[in-house]
Structure formats: C-alpha cells, structure tokens
Design a protein around this motif. Sequence first.
Motif, PDB file in Angstrom:
ATOM      1  N   ASP A 206      -1.267-118.786  22.130  1.00  0.00           N
ATOM      2  CA  ASP A 206      -1.817-119.965  21.478  1.00  0.00           C
ATOM      3  C   ASP A 206      -2.244-121.005  22.500  1.00  0.00           C
ATOM      4  O   ASP A 206      -1.963-122.202  22.384  1.00  0.00           O
ATOM      5  CB  ASP A 206      -0.835-120.541  20.454  1.00  0.00           C
ATOM      6  N   TYR A 207      -2.930-120.507  23.527  1.00  0.00           N
ATOM      7  CA  TYR A 207      -3.570-121.381  24.527  1.00  0.00           C
ATOM      8  C   TYR A 207      -4.677-122.172  23.854  1.00  0.00           C
ATOM      9  O   TYR A 207      -4.946-123.323  24.183  1.00  0.00           O
ATOM     10  CB  TYR A 207      -4.136-120.506  25.640  1.00  0.00           C
ATOM     11  N   LEU A 208      -5.331-121.534  22.912  1.00  0.00           N
ATOM     12  CA  LEU A 208      -6.439-122.122  22.166  1.00  0.00           C
ATOM     13  C   LEU A 208      -6.057-122.157  20.695  1.00  0.00           C
ATOM     14  O   LEU A 208      -5.273-121.330  20.223  1.00  0.00           O
ATOM     15  CB  LEU A 208      -7.693-121.267  22.354  1.00  0.00           C
ATOM     16  N   TYR A 209      -6.612-123.107  19.955  1.00  0.00           N
ATOM     17  CA  TYR A 209      -6.515-123.108  18.496  1.00  0.00           C
ATOM     18  C   TYR A 209      -7.925-123.122  17.925  1.00  0.00           C
ATOM     19  O   TYR A 209      -8.795-123.844  18.398  1.00  0.00           O
ATOM     20  CB  TYR A 209      -5.732-124.316  17.987  1.00  0.00           C
ATOM     21  N   GLU A 210      -8.109-122.319  16.889  1.00  0.00           N
ATOM     22  CA  GLU A 210      -9.428-122.145  16.292  1.00  0.00           C
ATOM     23  C   GLU A 210      -9.787-123.250  15.311  1.00  0.00           C
ATOM     24  O   GLU A 210     -10.926-123.338  14.856  1.00  0.00           O
ATOM     25  CB  GLU A 210      -9.513-120.773  15.602  1.00  0.00           C
ATOM     26  N   TYR A 211      -8.848-124.106  14.982  1.00  0.00           N
ATOM     27  CA  TYR A 211      -9.070-125.113  13.951  1.00  0.00           C
ATOM     28  C   TYR A 211      -9.985-126.239  14.447  1.00  0.00           C
ATOM     29  O   TYR A 211     -10.078-126.518  15.640  1.00  0.00           O
ATOM     30  CB  TYR A 211      -7.740-125.703  13.496  1.00  0.00           C
ATOM     31  N   ALA A 212     -10.611-126.919  13.482  1.00  0.00           N
ATOM     32  CA  ALA A 212     -11.515-128.013  13.807  1.00  0.00           C
ATOM     33  C   ALA A 212     -10.774-129.165  14.473  1.00  0.00           C
ATOM     34  O   ALA A 212      -9.607-129.438  14.170  1.00  0.00           O
ATOM     35  CB  ALA A 212     -12.205-128.497  12.530  1.00  0.00           C
ATOM     36  N   VAL A 213     -11.462-129.835  15.387  1.00  0.00           N
ATOM     37  CA  VAL A 213     -10.953-131.038  16.042  1.00  0.00           C
ATOM     38  C   VAL A 213     -11.955-132.151  15.765  1.00  0.00           C
ATOM     39  O   VAL A 213     -13.124-132.053  16.139  1.00  0.00           O
ATOM     40  CB  VAL A 213     -10.785-130.841  17.560  1.00  0.00           C
ATOM     41  N   GLU A 271      -5.854-117.749  19.560  1.00  0.00           N
ATOM     42  CA  GLU A 271      -6.995-117.546  20.457  1.00  0.00           C
ATOM     43  C   GLU A 271      -8.138-116.845  19.737  1.00  0.00           C
ATOM     44  O   GLU A 271      -9.285-116.883  20.200  1.00  0.00           O
ATOM     45  CB  GLU A 271      -6.574-116.725  21.681  1.00  0.00           C
ATOM     46  N   THR A 272      -7.839-116.231  18.605  1.00  0.00           N
ATOM     47  CA  THR A 272      -8.866-115.586  17.777  1.00  0.00           C
ATOM     48  C   THR A 272      -8.843-116.169  16.368  1.00  0.00           C
ATOM     49  O   THR A 272      -9.757-116.870  15.951  1.00  0.00           O
ATOM     50  CB  THR A 272      -8.637-114.069  17.714  1.00  0.00           C
ATOM     51  N   GLU A 273      -7.784-115.863  15.598  1.00  0.00           N
ATOM     52  CA  GLU A 273      -7.639-116.368  14.228  1.00  0.00           C
ATOM     53  C   GLU A 273      -6.176-116.271  13.827  1.00  0.00           C
ATOM     54  O   GLU A 273      -5.485-115.317  14.196  1.00  0.00           O
ATOM     55  CB  GLU A 273      -8.484-115.539  13.247  1.00  0.00           C
ATOM     56  N   ASN A 274      -5.704-117.230  13.065  1.00  0.00           N
ATOM     57  CA  ASN A 274      -4.306-117.286  12.657  1.00  0.00           C
ATOM     58  C   ASN A 274      -3.845-115.970  12.028  1.00  0.00           C
ATOM     59  O   ASN A 274      -4.452-115.458  11.086  1.00  0.00           O
ATOM     60  CB  ASN A 274      -4.097-118.431  11.661  1.00  0.00           C
ATOM     61  N   ASN A 275      -2.747-115.436  12.593  1.00  0.00           N
ATOM     62  CA  ASN A 275      -2.003-114.308  12.015  1.00  0.00           C
ATOM     63  C   ASN A 275      -2.839-113.053  11.765  1.00  0.00           C
ATOM     64  O   ASN A 275      -2.504-112.252  10.881  1.00  0.00           O
ATOM     65  CB  ASN A 275      -1.312-114.729  10.718  1.00  0.00           C
ATOM     66  N   TYR A 276      -3.896-112.844  12.550  1.00  0.00           N
ATOM     67  CA  TYR A 276      -4.596-111.560  12.412  1.00  0.00           C
ATOM     68  C   TYR A 276      -3.716-110.443  12.952  1.00  0.00           C
ATOM     69  O   TYR A 276      -2.804-110.656  13.750  1.00  0.00           O
ATOM     70  CB  TYR A 276      -5.953-111.596  13.116  1.00  0.00           C
ATOM     71  N   ALA A 277      -3.968-109.236  12.507  1.00  0.00           N
ATOM     72  CA  ALA A 277      -3.201-108.064  12.933  1.00  0.00           C
ATOM     73  C   ALA A 277      -4.177-106.947  13.247  1.00  0.00           C
ATOM     74  O   ALA A 277      -4.833-106.414  12.342  1.00  0.00           O
ATOM     75  CB  ALA A 277      -2.232-107.616  11.836  1.00  0.00           C
ATOM     76  N   ASP A 278      -4.303-106.608  14.527  1.00  0.00           N
ATOM     77  CA  ASP A 278      -5.238-105.573  14.970  1.00  0.00           C
ATOM     78  C   ASP A 278      -6.635-105.936  14.484  1.00  0.00           C
ATOM     79  O   ASP A 278      -7.159-106.982  14.843  1.00  0.00           O
ATOM     80  CB  ASP A 278      -4.766-104.199  14.486  1.00  0.00           C
ATOM     81  N   ASP A 279      -7.247-105.117  13.653  1.00  0.00           N
ATOM     82  CA  ASP A 279      -8.589-105.414  13.159  1.00  0.00           C
ATOM     83  C   ASP A 279      -8.577-105.966  11.742  1.00  0.00           C
ATOM     84  O   ASP A 279      -9.609-105.964  11.060  1.00  0.00           O
ATOM     85  CB  ASP A 279      -9.475-104.163  13.229  1.00  0.00           C
ATOM     86  N   ILE A 280      -7.425-106.480  11.306  1.00  0.00           N
ATOM     87  CA  ILE A 280      -7.296-107.031   9.962  1.00  0.00           C
ATOM     88  C   ILE A 280      -7.241-108.546  10.065  1.00  0.00           C
ATOM     89  O   ILE A 280      -6.308-109.106  10.641  1.00  0.00           O
ATOM     90  CB  ILE A 280      -6.021-106.497   9.275  1.00  0.00           C
ATOM     91  N   PRO A 281      -8.227-109.255   9.509  1.00  0.00           N
ATOM     92  CA  PRO A 281      -8.249-110.720   9.617  1.00  0.00           C
ATOM     93  C   PRO A 281      -7.292-111.374   8.635  1.00  0.00           C
ATOM     94  O   PRO A 281      -6.748-110.736   7.730  1.00  0.00           O
ATOM     95  CB  PRO A 281      -9.699-111.060   9.276  1.00  0.00           C
TER      96      PRO A 281
END
Length: 546
Positions: A206-213, A271-281
């Motif tokens: 969680d170096y990055l967060y995808e959420y809006a700032v 760094e990609t999307e909250n709580n994704y698992a492998d190729d499942i968003p």
Amino acid sequence: MTLDARQSQHAPELRAAARHLNRRRFLTVTGAAAALAFSVNLPAAGTASAAELDAAKITDNPFTLGVASGDPLPNSVLLWTRLAPAPYQSDSGLPAERVLVHWELAHDERFRRIARRGTTIAHPEFHHAVHVDIGHLDSGRLFHYRFRVGGWVSETGRTRTAPAAGARSSALTLAAVSCQAYHDGYYTPYAHLAQEDVDIVFHLGDYLYEYAVNAVGGQRNYIDRTLPAVFNRETVTLEDYRLRYALFKSDPDLRAAHAAHPFVVTWDDHETENNYADDIPENSVPPEEFLLRRAAAYRAYWENQPLRSPQRPAGPDMRLYRRLTWGRLAQFDVLDTRQYRSNQAYGDVAHVPGPESDDPARTMTGATQERWLLDGWRASRALWNVVPQQVLFARRNVDLTTPSRVSMDAWDGYAASRRRVLDGAKAAGVENLMVLSGDVHSAYAFDIKDDADDLSSPTVGTEIVATSISSGRDGADRPANWDTYMRANPHLKFYNGRRGYVTVALDRERARADFRTVPYVLTPGAPIATAASFVTEAGEPGLKPA
C-alpha cells in the motif's frame, strides 16, 4: 492413488493453469492491441528509442521526485530516480525524447573518493525513469550516490551492499513500514525514519492508494496550495497511476527516507485496486478490463520503485517475490500474496472458519511461489529466516465468540495455505522464523502458533506487524476493539493503533522489535516515541517485553 485423488491433489496447479490459459487467450484475442502496449515497443538494451534531448533545454529541476536505492546484494546496488520537472503533468514536463543521465557512486558524501561513475538513458517509454544496477562492488560497504542531468544535480542518497553470502555478520537493523494514504495525513513518521540508524527498510505494501485525492489533499487540508483536478479520481489508466506516484513521491518526508536508506518493496492491493485477488477485481468489471488496469498499475509500480530488470512486468504479470540475504545472519524471502491468491472466501467479509475458507485447494501464494519459499528454506544457511509480506499471518480472532470470526483477506482465510507453509518451515528445520506484515493500520506483536485452532500449541515463530505511515489518520494507542482483541488472542502480545513504523535489530543472540509511533499525522511535526519493545531469543521462539 485414484484418478479423483490425483486430480484433487493437483487442483491448485490445474486451476492456476486454467487461469493463465484464459489470460493468454485474453492477451492474444480480446484485448491484444491494448495489452501488448505494455510489453512491446519498449527500448531494448543499447538501442535508441527516440531523439536525444539537449539537457540544456531542461530549465526546471528534473529531480523533484528524489532518489532511491533498493534490494542491496553483496556485490551490487540498484539506484533509482525519475526525471519530472513538472511532476503533476502527464508528460512530467519533458518531451518524448531520451535524456542522458550521469550517475556517481562514492565512498564519502562529498564525492571525493569515487567508487564508480557512468551514464544511462532515461527513456520516455518508461516515463523517464532510471534504474541503474551497479555491480562488482565490495560487500558490506556504505556508499553515497547522486545523479546529474545537464547543470542539475540531484540530492545525495545513501545506500549499501549486503555482506558476503557466507559472512558471519554479527548484527543488522531493519525497519518495516506500510500503508501511506496521502489523503489521510502527513508522512511525519518518514521524517523520523530518515534519521534512524537502520541498514535497510522493508515496505510491506500500500505504497500507493487508488482513491481520489481532492484539491486540498484530503485530511492534509492544504490552505497554501491546490492540487490539480487530475488527482480527484480513482486511478485506472497508466497515466492515472503514474501521476499518483508523482503526487506521493513529491512528499519531502518520503523522499528523505528513500534517500537515507535502501528500500525493499513489495505491494499489496491498493497499488492496483482494493482487495483484488489474482485476476479477480473487487468490483464486477469484465476480466479483460481489470487485466488492463492491472497491467497499467504494475507498469507504473516498476517505473517508480527501485527494482531490478527481473522485476520488470510483462503485460499484467510481474514477478515480485524474490530472495535477499544478509550474510549468514538473515535470509529475507519477500512474498507477493496478492497476484496469485485464490479469491477471498465468504464474500470477503469476516467469517468463522468453514469449508469454503478451509478448502485445501485454496492458496495465498500460488503453487509456484509456495514451492520457491519452501525450497529456499531447505537451502537456507541463515540464523534468522525473515518473511516480509503483506497481510496478517497469525490467527487474529475479531470477537469473543467460539469459534470467532476472522478476516477472509488475511492468512486466516487461507488456512490450508498457511498450514503448508508452517509444515514446510518445520520440515526445513527453520528455528527462527519471523514474519513481517502490514495492511491493518495497527502495530501488532504475535507469537505464531503451530496450530491456529489451538492457541495453547507450541510457538513456532513470531510476527511483527508494522502500523501504517498515515492510513487511518491519527489513530489511538488503544482502539475501541483493543480489549476484545487482547482477550480473544492470548498469543497477541501488543496492539497499538497509532501511526509509525517498527525497527527490528537482529544479532546472533536475539531479535529486538521497537514499535515507533507518533501521536498525530493530521498536522505536521509530530514527535516520535517508542510505544513498546519486545525480544525473541534465537532458538526460543516467542516474544517477551524487552
């Protein structure tokens, strides 16, 4: 063995193969043109990808994102920077042209005793990121480094090589950090970490967060500046992720920590999307759409982190798990528990363990990474076997019922996978197992029990959980659920909800963990203090107050 039994035994590999076949089909059919943009048309070694920019035309400081080093090896260091005179613009203020970058590595901070120097190219295809892998260095040495472009000189960074593989190193001090939501507060802990006497820093995700700032930086509540509207949306495209790294890396305290110490990074979900698992968003989007997003996220991650070329992604795949050593004192097996995991059980909500979460076919690491980890332990000659990874490994009961609910996103939701790992550690004769974790925005100290369902079973290792740098805002020394957690988990020795980091000093006798916290991050300038300290003796797993 019957056919059904053989199929059951190999179910994880079969399912993984099916997923990779589907991904390969996606790459070659449904999304080929877009996906291949992330793995082709890239500059090959020694080739010119575009015209070369006259460095004299760079009229603003190109080193706004600082410098970094990472993954120290006994004979080499990896140096990083990215040229960005205008970091909040999509082109970073540079044309799509190559830029010649000079670098220097010295034994002293005044650069009077140069160890190595050279040049490299910042390619526009990599957003003018630079990764310089300098080999043939002496082991166990401290170095200083800097970059130059035209008349511009970067700040000075400090890095080191690891001890030689067979060296009987006497001591090592590491720091572990995680979870740095820019919009949740200031990175004050990093300002203090930059002043710590540590050899290496592990970033656990969680170096990055995808959420809006928003325009005022969320909880930072800027009154003297306004952030561009481009940040006020969730990251989805390559441009989104690149710009978000520019925002996070523009923070002076983060830059100071990177310049002061070599980092070893691994990602978690944001760094990609909250709580994704492998190729499942997380959300219901077509798989090909998510894989394109993952490819963008992975590409931007590599561009903006001090990683070597073996970690460079190919489309939506990137091998981030890797092994480092510190002489014969410590072996670090850095895991990726996000890219290869089975989907979270029971809809990814806290749940009592059951047939779905206990399914032997479920995996946190994927079969290949699991074998790599266990094989590495069998070959290890280190006194301490340390596993930097993302989510809680030890059992954490979240209520006082019997059985208690547990997190389906942590190893509790992957019981068979954890069992295989612990059995592999025992079979390999690992006596001093230490797991470093992040994710939960709290500091924890756990004894790892041999049987998670029997908390009176033998202790087989320790887990040190680094709290967040800023995620969760100020937090509290004792969160609202503190009493419940301490009563429900007798193997939990410490729980604190403030922001900060943890340092761990390893020697041949013991490991000492110091939990360093700040009282607030919603305003800058907080002091640092040690909230608690614990030791575990070599050969005697289990944490005791220092």
